[in-house]
Motif scaffolding. Structure first.
Motif, short mmCIF file in Angstrom:
data_model
loop_
_atom_site.label_atom_id
_atom_site.label_comp_id
_atom_site.label_asym_id
_atom_site.label_seq_id
_atom_site.Cartn_x
_atom_site.Cartn_y
_atom_site.Cartn_z
N THR A 84 45.46 -48.75 53.27
CA THR A 84 44.57 -48.46 54.39
C THR A 84 43.42 -47.61 53.85
OG1 THR A 84 44.43 -47.70 56.68
CG2 THR A 84 45.70 -46.32 55.17
N TYR A 88 39.90 -44.86 54.80
CA TYR A 88 39.15 -43.99 55.71
C TYR A 88 37.74 -43.88 55.17
CZ TYR A 88 43.94 -42.72 56.59
OH TYR A 88 45.26 -42.78 56.85
N PHE A 142 38.02 -43.60 51.18
CA PHE A 142 39.28 -43.04 50.68
C PHE A 142 40.36 -44.09 50.90
CE2 PHE A 142 38.14 -38.55 50.11
CZ PHE A 142 36.92 -38.54 50.74
N VAL A 143 41.00 -44.52 49.84
CA VAL A 143 41.99 -45.59 49.93
C VAL A 143 43.39 -45.01 49.69
CG1 VAL A 143 42.69 -47.83 49.02
CG2 VAL A 143 40.27 -47.18 49.00
N LEU A 144 44.30 -45.34 50.59
CA LEU A 144 45.69 -44.85 50.46
C LEU A 144 46.67 -46.01 50.61
CD1 LEU A 144 44.24 -42.33 52.22
CD2 LEU A 144 46.57 -41.53 52.17
N PRO A 145 47.77 -45.99 49.85
CA PRO A 145 48.78 -47.03 50.08
C PRO A 145 49.54 -46.74 51.38
CG PRO A 145 49.50 -45.51 48.36
CD PRO A 145 48.12 -45.08 48.76
N SER A 195 42.29 -50.41 60.28
CA SER A 195 41.65 -49.97 59.04
C SER A 195 42.21 -50.71 57.84
CB SER A 195 41.85 -48.47 58.82
OG SER A 195 41.29 -47.76 59.85
N TYR A 224 40.16 -53.12 55.45
CA TYR A 224 40.08 -52.85 54.00
C TYR A 224 40.32 -54.12 53.19
CZ TYR A 224 41.45 -51.30 49.38
OH TYR A 224 41.55 -51.16 48.02
#
Lengths: 213, 405
Positions: free
Chosen positions: A8, A10, A126-129, A150, A154
């Motif tokens: 996801t 942000y 900002f990319v997060l698993p 989101s 992405y």
């Protein structure tokens, strides 16, 4: 076979401190702002207004139409078929060409009213698993059903143009799985002319059809 | 006071979970807010509501208030006005006193890993940075579109020493050597001003004010201030009423610091005297439920401002799905996309035209209201504000364009 890891993202909105009052300044800005700014102004509406249909157009078209009252140019800018562009450089060239042509044909440059200038912005991603991983199409469908907007955004939009993967993440994975047909169908979707929920439903039904074959 | 989990029903469980994910990345960091007042004013209000929520998320958020004497606050008031574009005269002694107060405060403070300085009053604390270390952000909450050049030049020497600056609207961005971040203010959907109200409460309040709910009600909630154009609102209502029967509600407090206030109030009262369908309501400060009910019970809400900082009353109205017509000034165009989530106007006549349209096209008006609520839900709730702050703090440690956390 590699599983599909859902990520996801942000966005943090950055202000570039650069503004345009008329078409000439808009053109100069579009020529020189970073790719992240061009991406921001052509994609922001998708997330901020993802519930709306019809989708409002990109920021450039919106400003030219609603502030400068140039309906013809606004229509041309909003007709940018974003899905056909593989790079932001190509997309930038489209806007530059359209504005240059309009300026050649225009006899006078109209200024926006004070306070309604176009403000160039950009975004930092900002990319997060997420905790969700799919091993096959059935898994994929059940995760896609509830994944956040989101995350969907992405993998479809950011992956192709912002991260320069040349393709959306879903098609790449489908192809790796050997589902070339599904990958191709996914590529043909126009994600720009529907709401994000509509897009989710459409992808789900395609994936489920292939999963059941 | 609600906890962060209480917002899951509104913002979505997923959104709250994502806040925890981000907050987790700030583990071990002390985030220290610094401003100049503990109560009253928008900044204190935001901090009072937001800090407990940040702490719920596990962020070690703290808050210090700088102290100053009368002379210091007289100077900061002048600086505030100058940033709003008002011509002021600040002499060298006053600037020196301003810096001295900042230095005095700095000498008694312990600074956190992230120092989050709000507004101009404590801006010169940044002088302490070489000793204190940490990452520093300056957050400007005020309208910054036309600052006085002299005062801006003075402040800029300090702003440029921070890691980032934060503004509330794109028009406030300046030419700076540091990144500038856009963070819009927000409304709290669980506060008295915005929470759901039972129909009986709304009916009761309309009845108390003698407003007839069987006919359309057009409402503007704002201070009686020249910049909110209450007289323009009455003129627009009069034009619309020639064709469509309606009532007008003008509700708000007085503007005690506005020298033109009494004249405006007199004009409004004179106009209203001749029309029993104009309801002028002077509301005392603790009237949040009344404001909430008036917005919820109105057919159309106006915010016909001539100048505006951000104009959060628009977000409040949109959150209640009110079809809203507002002046295209300040932060209002961020909240309303014309003909999608509300109507933007530039004149009395335009406002009158759209009042008529919305009263006579209720289906279109309803759609605007629904879109407006969705837009606020996605972009202007306190949960989004918290997310932006968490990203801001993280960005101080990850300056790249694309950050993998």
């Amino acid at each position: 076979m590699q599983p599909f890891v859902f990520y996801t993202k942000y966005d943090q909105t950055l202000l570039l401190g650069r503004r345009a009052r008329n078409l000439q300044a808009l053109l100069e800005g579009i020529k020189s702002v970073p790719d992240a700014s061009l991406y921001f102004h052509t994609h922001r509406f998708l997330l901020q207004h993802h519930f709306l249909s019809p989708e409002p157009p990109n920021d450039f078209a919106y400003w030219v139409t609603e502030v400068l009252n140039d309906d013809a140019l606004g229509e041309r800018l909003s007709s940018a078929d974003l899905v056909q562009y593989d790079s932001l450089a190509d997309l930038r060239a489209f806007f530059v060409d359209a504005l240059e042509e309009s300026l050649r044909q225009t006899e006078r440059v109209v200024d926006s009213p004070r306070g309604e200038e176009f403000h160039f912005m950009a975004s930092r991603i900002f990319v997060l698993p997420t905790p969700y991983t799919a091993e096959g199409l059935n898994d994929f469908a059940s995760i896609l059903e509830h994944i956040s907007i989101s995350a969907l955004y992405y993998h479809i939009f950011d992956a192709k143009l912002r991260l320069g993967h040349d393709d959306n993440d879903f098609s790449r994975w489908f192809a790796d799985l050997g589902h070339e047909g599904l990958a191709a169908k996914m590529r043909l979707l126009d994600p720009y002319t529907q709401t994000m929920e509509g897009l989710r439903t459409q992808i789900l039904s395609m994936v489920r059809r292939y999963a059941n074959d | 006071m609600p906890t962060i989990r209480d917002y899951a029903d509104i913002a979505g469980k997923g959104a709250i979970e994502e806040l925890y994910l981000l907050a987790d990345r700030l583990s071990g960091k002390v985030v220290q807010n610094v401003n100049s007042t503990a109560v009253g004013g928008g900044v204190a209000e935001i901090l009072i509501r937001m800090l407990p929520l940040l702490r719920d998320l596990g962020v070690d958020a703290r808050w210090d208030v700088i102290k100053g004497d009368e002379r210091f606050f007289a100077t900061t008031k002048k600086i505030h006005n100058a940033l709003h574009g008002v011509a002021v005269d600040i002499n060298e002694d006053e600037f020196a006193g301003f810096l001295e107060t900042n230095r005095m405060n700095a000498s008694g403070m312990t600074f956190g890993d992230v120092v989050f300085v709000h507004d101009p009053q404590p801006i010169a604390l940044i002088e302490e940075r070489p000793q204190a270390g940490g990452r520093w952000v300056w957050r400007c909450h005020i309208d910054f579109s036309r600052p006085d050049e002299h005062v801006w030049r003075f402040l800029k020497t300090y702003v440029d020493r921070y890691d980032s600056a934060v503004f509330s609207a794109p028009a406030f961005a300046r030419t700076l050597s540091i990144p500038q971040v856009l963070i819009s203010p927000s409304i709290d959907p669980l506060s008295d001003k915005n929470r759901d109200l039972p129909a009986e409460t709304i009916d009761g309040i309309f009845e108390r004010f003698g407003i007839d709910r069987s006919r359309p009600v057009v409402t503007q909630i704002s201070r009686f201030d020249f910049l909110k154009d209450p007289v323009g609102v009455i003129k627009a209502y009069r034009i619309a009423k020639r064709r469509v029967d309606c009532q007008l509600v003008l509700a708000g407090g007085g503007a005690t610091d506005d020298p033109e206030g009494p004249a405006i109030m007199k004009q409004v009262m004179d106009e209203a005297e001749h029309d029993k369908d104009i309801h002028v309501l002077f509301l005392p400060p603790a009237s949040d439920i009344e404001i909430n009910a008036l917005q919820r019970g109105s057919t159309v809400v106006l915010q016909k401002s001539l100048r505006e900082g951000f104009g959060l009353t628009v977000a409040e109205a949109l959150w209640k799905s009110c079809p809203t017509i507002a002046g295209a000034v300040g932060g209002i165009p961020l909240q309303i996309k014309h003909k999608y989530s509300g109507i933007l106007t530039h004149s009395i006549e335009g406002t009158a035209h759209w009042i008529k349209q919305l009263l006579q096209e209720p289906a279109f008006a309803r759609r605007l209201g629904q879109n407006g609520r969705e837009h606020v839900k996605n972009n202007f709730l306190i949960t989004r504000h918290i997310k932006d702050y968490l990203l801001l703090f993280l960005s101080l440690y990850h300056p790249d364009d694309i950050v993998y956390l």
